[in-house]
Write a protein that holds these residues in place. Structure first.
Motif: not given
Length: 189
Positions: A99-113
């Motif tokens: 579940v937490f891996s989602h946040w880590l992968l999103d950190l790569l692709v998301h703009r600073a949001d």
């Protein structure tokens, strides 16, 4: 990055055979599943990124509860506890980490949001490396995660004596789901 999340679920499954694949697939997108009702009620929202015309990664996502660092950790911990109840401590830990891996992968692709605290409490700087600003690079990374996951899943399934037909079917389903979501992302759907 749904495709990348699915690829990661297949990778985890290749190493954690007792944990159900469906639970890992759901765990990788669980933050987004919780995000949807909050989006529909306006608690969390998406705005177009400046200078974009829509499409893959063209939004600034204000998921200030589900996708805050602390919020993601809390959701992961609670989900892991629930999974431990059904499948044991080891599986609960794996599900929580997935579940937490989602946040880590999103950190790569998301703009600073991505905020640190729920509701962006304290107005701290938001995080995100912004790979979505380079759609084809982000898509290639997602594709690589999907290919690695399907390869590792199939190899692990065949090593454990699973029937080749079943391993091929599940691998095909993982690849098809990932490819379909990636295609929809790139088309801006």
């Amino acid at each position: 990055m749904i495709t990348g999340h699915f690829g990661l679920a297949a990778m985890v499954k290749s190493a954690q055979r007792p944990v159900p694949l469906w639970a890992l697939m759901l765990a990788t997108v669980w933050l987004d599943v919780i995000f949807v009702p909050l989006l529909l009620t306006g608690v969390e929202y998406i705005t177009p990124a400046p200078g974009t015309n829509g499409g893959y990664g063209a939004g600034v996502i204000y998921a200030d509860y589900t996708h805050s660092l602390l919020g993601a950790l809390l959701i992961a911990a609670l989900t892991g506890l629930a999974a431990a109840h059904w499948w044991g401590r080891r599986a609960g830990t794996v599900i929580g980490a997935t579940v937490f891996s989602h946040w880590l992968l999103d950190l790569l692709v998301h703009r600073a949001d991505l905020p640190l605290l729920p509701g962006n409490l304290g107005g701290l700087p938001r995080l995100g490396l912004g790979l979505w600003q380079y759609p084809w690079l982000a898509a290639c990374i997602e594709g690589a995660l999907l290919l690695a996951g399907t390869f590792l899943y199939r190899r692990a399934a065949l090593r454990t004596g699973a029937a080749a037909s079943r391993a091929n079917l599940v691998t095909g389903l993982i690849a098809a789901a990932g490819a379909a979501t990636l295609a929809l992302d790139l088309m801006g759907v």
